[in-house]
Design a protein around this motif. Structure first.
Motif, PDB file in Angstrom:
ATOM      1  N   LEU A 354       0.836  -1.209   0.000  1.00 39.43           N
ATOM      2  CA  LEU A 354       0.000   0.000   0.000  1.00 39.43           C
ATOM      3  C   LEU A 354       0.868   1.255   0.000  1.00 39.43           C
ATOM      4  O   LEU A 354       0.600   2.213  -0.736  1.00 39.43           O
ATOM      5  CB  LEU A 354      -0.932   0.003   1.214  1.00 39.43           C
ATOM      6  N   ASP A 355       1.909   1.263   0.808  1.00 36.13           N
ATOM      7  CA  ASP A 355       2.795   2.432   0.845  1.00 36.13           C
ATOM      8  C   ASP A 355       3.572   2.583  -0.465  1.00 36.13           C
ATOM      9  O   ASP A 355       3.854   3.704  -0.908  1.00 36.13           O
ATOM     10  CB  ASP A 355       3.773   2.327   2.026  1.00 36.13           C
ATOM     11  N   TRP A 356       3.913   1.466  -1.097  1.00 40.65           N
ATOM     12  CA  TRP A 356       4.592   1.505  -2.397  1.00 40.65           C
ATOM     13  C   TRP A 356       3.699   2.197  -3.428  1.00 40.65           C
ATOM     14  O   TRP A 356       4.144   3.011  -4.222  1.00 40.65           O
ATOM     15  CB  TRP A 356       4.919   0.077  -2.809  1.00 40.65           C
ATOM     16  N   SER A 357       2.419   1.864  -3.371  1.00 39.79           N
ATOM     17  CA  SER A 357       1.454   2.492  -4.272  1.00 39.79           C
ATOM     18  C   SER A 357       1.282   3.967  -3.945  1.00 39.79           C
ATOM     19  O   SER A 357       1.271   4.821  -4.843  1.00 39.79           O
ATOM     20  CB  SER A 357       0.106   1.761  -4.158  1.00 39.79           C
ATOM     21  N   ARG A 358       1.155   4.287  -2.664  1.00 40.39           N
ATOM     22  CA  ARG A 358       0.984   5.692  -2.263  1.00 40.39           C
ATOM     23  C   ARG A 358       2.181   6.544  -2.673  1.00 40.39           C
ATOM     24  O   ARG A 358       2.023   7.687  -3.099  1.00 40.39           O
ATOM     25  CB  ARG A 358       0.787   5.778  -0.746  1.00 40.39           C
ATOM     26  N   ALA A 359       3.376   5.982  -2.522  1.00 40.99           N
ATOM     27  CA  ALA A 359       4.579   6.737  -2.871  1.00 40.99           C
ATOM     28  C   ALA A 359       4.574   7.107  -4.346  1.00 40.99           C
ATOM     29  O   ALA A 359       4.929   8.237  -4.724  1.00 40.99           O
ATOM     30  CB  ALA A 359       5.826   5.919  -2.532  1.00 40.99           C
ATOM     31  N   GLN A 360       4.145   6.172  -5.196  1.00 37.48           N
ATOM     32  CA  GLN A 360       4.115   6.456  -6.629  1.00 37.48           C
ATOM     33  C   GLN A 360       3.088   7.534  -6.962  1.00 37.48           C
ATOM     34  O   GLN A 360       3.351   8.446  -7.750  1.00 37.48           O
ATOM     35  CB  GLN A 360       3.819   5.170  -7.403  1.00 37.48           C
ATOM     36  N   VAL A 361       1.921   7.429  -6.356  1.00 39.39           N
ATOM     37  CA  VAL A 361       0.890   8.441  -6.602  1.00 39.39           C
ATOM     38  C   VAL A 361       1.376   9.816  -6.152  1.00 39.39           C
ATOM     39  O   VAL A 361       1.155  10.826  -6.833  1.00 39.39           O
ATOM     40  CB  VAL A 361      -0.420   8.061  -5.885  1.00 39.39           C
ATOM     41  N   SER A 362       2.058   9.865  -5.026  1.00 41.56           N
ATOM     42  CA  SER A 362       2.497  11.146  -4.471  1.00 41.56           C
ATOM     43  C   SER A 362       3.427  11.900  -5.401  1.00 41.56           C
ATOM     44  O   SER A 362       3.379  13.136  -5.481  1.00 41.56           O
ATOM     45  CB  SER A 362       3.188  10.924  -3.121  1.00 41.56           C
ATOM     46  N   ILE A 363       4.293  11.180  -6.119  1.00 43.20           N
ATOM     47  CA  ILE A 363       5.247  11.877  -6.986  1.00 43.20           C
ATOM     48  C   ILE A 363       4.744  12.002  -8.426  1.00 43.20           C
ATOM     49  O   ILE A 363       5.446  12.524  -9.283  1.00 43.20           O
ATOM     50  CB  ILE A 363       6.626  11.202  -6.965  1.00 43.20           C
TER      51      ILE A 363
END
Length: 506
Positions: A354-363
């Motif tokens: 989930l955090d891997w996905s969030r990190a990508q969306v954030s940038i």
């Protein structure tokens, strides 16, 4: 009454059913859909990426050839395994829309890696995976029923009752593998926490009047991202609208064309739309994967954006981790607390995804701060270390469960040790047993291993490369439960075997 009832006949539910059937459990699978030939499960819309961790799970159960035969890339590339050696993967994918160079993956830097007959990555349709798993499940005695919509889940100290209308299905255990909108999760009262979406994603099949205006492949733009797939008119795109459009209404041609023009920065024309669906980057996870006699796996336990292709692979990891533990519990030889280790081990992995996905969306956000970070990340991904780091994450090479041991191999996927007769570890695990690899010259674990002969296969002899190890205990899911150098003692093995495989046989 069945031993286990599984709700959901997707890849996760069917793989779990196969694992349980292999161990001799009585399994019932219920699936609400009566037709498995949906265009969303076949090529091209149903194509998914399988990474090394998942491919290894199929290899250990004798399904590697079937997976490879059913795999295909849109560009027609060969998916057959390459010759032994530390050659780079043929595809890595992308991180936040930034395409990675497979040649920059340093295979020699990956932990405890030995050659395997399986590819590091392949593409396959959901229908193909489900077809081969359902066939295997039926061979193992699993009862699969389609067109059954579950509307109630009840449990007591001894059983679970899953109901569809007036019909109740009793089992000793129940597992929800019924997707992101899981009925089992809701009906059994699991808490589901996480973050709300920042974008709406679209998958479209249609006809473009001027396809040359869109660059092929993955394209990260200042206003979002679009992917022009191989084949005419197959497009995916991300629009940072806070997830407002998803599920709110059916996307029209005009709406899809407006979004496509905005994220591509072109005046491309979408002539017609044959199929269209939406998704978001909503990222949520059940706070525990077990409530009494009901468990969750796959998207029922965790949802996130499809960025990075981790959904199916994470679900496969859930199924192989849970399968042998639930089977041991059903058959009565599980040590105390074994089933609880499923949530303890897999929940942190789900949280990382989930955090891997969030990190990508954030940038990927269409603002100057995110785009500034994009520049930094792009530079890092241009290095061997950066690309190798991402490959470790997406391939499953970095997965390591905390099993309380300082040994660097314990908790990781077992290397595919090869022995003098050409047999590899993966081929020794097709019956679902754990394996004790005894590399000592005197075969010192022959006697102790016999006490677990119905649960462990003892293999003695030196492999082609022992990685400096003297003995390795491998769980049925391929995870190393214990390892030591050539000075190991039988007592250490016996403690580890008791922890994971219960009391020795009389």
């Amino acid at each position: 009454m069945h031993d286990v009832v599984i709700v959901g006949a997707g890849p996760v539910g069917l793989l779990l059913a196969c694992e349980l059937g292999l161990a001799g459990c009585s399994v019932l699978v219920l699936e609400k859909e009566s037709d498995q030939d949906s265009p969303w499960r076949t090529q091209p819309l149903g194509m998914r990426g399988l990474f090394g961790f998942s491919i290894g799970a199929f290899y250990r159960r004798g399904l590697l050839d079937a997976i490879v035969d059913a795999s295909s890339f849109p560009d027609g590339r060969d998916v057959r395994p390459q010759p032994d050696g530390p050659s780079p993967p043929r595809a890595v994918g992308h991180f936040a829309g930034m395409v990675l160079d497979p040649a920059k993956v340093d295979m020699a830097d990956l932990p405890f890696r030995l050659p395997s007959p399986g590819p590091d990555f392949t593409m396959i349709s959901l229908q193909a995976v489900e077809s081969l798993l359902s066939e295997r499940a039926v061979e193992l005695g699993v009862d699969i029923r389609y067109g059954v919509t579950v509307d109630a889940v009840e449990q007591d100290e001894d059983r679970v009752v899953v109901s569809a209308g007036e019909v109740g299905f009793e089992a000793r255990w129940g597992v929800g593998c019924d997707g992101g909108r899981s009925a089992v999760r809701r009906l059994a009262g699991f808490d589901f926490d996480g973050t709300e979406p920042e974008l709406t994603g679209y998958t479209v099949v249609g006809t473009l009047a001027d396809p040359a205006k869109l660059r092929p492949g993955i394209n990260l733009t200042p206003t979002g991202m679009y992917i022009r797939m191989a084949g005419e008119g197959h497009i995916a795109m991300l629009d940072f609208d806070g997830g407002a459009f998803d599920r709110s209404r059916q996307p029209t041609r005009d709406h899809l064309q407006t979004v496509l023009r905005r994220v591509s920065g072109t005046d491309v024309t979408l002539n017609d739309v044959r199929l269209a669906s939406t998704f978001t980057d909503r990222a949520k996870q059940a706070t525990t994967y077990r409530q009494g006699r009901v468990l969750l796996a796959g998207d029922a336990a965790h949802i996130h954006s499809p960025l990075g292709g981790q959904g199916l692979n994470t679900g496969i990891g859930d199924a192989v981790n849970l399968g042998w533990k639930l089977a041991a519990t059903v058959r009565g030889h599980a040590p105390d607390g074994l089933l609880d280790t499923y949530s303890q081990e897999r929940h942190p992995i789900g949280a990382q995804v989930l955090d891997w996905s969030r990190a990508q969306v954030s940038i990927m956000r269409p603002d100057r701060h995110a785009q500034a970070i994009q520049g930094v990340v792009r530079d890092l991904l241009g290095t061997r270390d950066g690309t190798t780091y991402v490959f470790e994450k997406v391939s499953g090479s970095s997965v390591r469960y905390d099993l309380g041991s300082a040994h660097p191999l314990v908790g990781r996927n077992a290397p595919n040790f090869r022995f003098g007769d050409g047999t590899c570890l993966g081929e020794l695990m097709r019956d679902g047993l754990g394996v004790i690899l005894d590399f000592s010259a005197d075969g010192r674990l022959s006697g102790p291993a016999a006490a677990w002969r119905s649960r462990l296969r003892h293999v003695a002899g030196a492999p082609a490369d022992d990685l400096g190890l003297g003995a390795v205990l491998v769980r049925p899911d391929g995870t190393v439960a214990w390892a030591d150098d050539h000075d190991f003692s039988a007592d250490e093995f016996e403690r580890a075997a008791s922890r994971w495989f219960g009391r020795p046989q009389a």
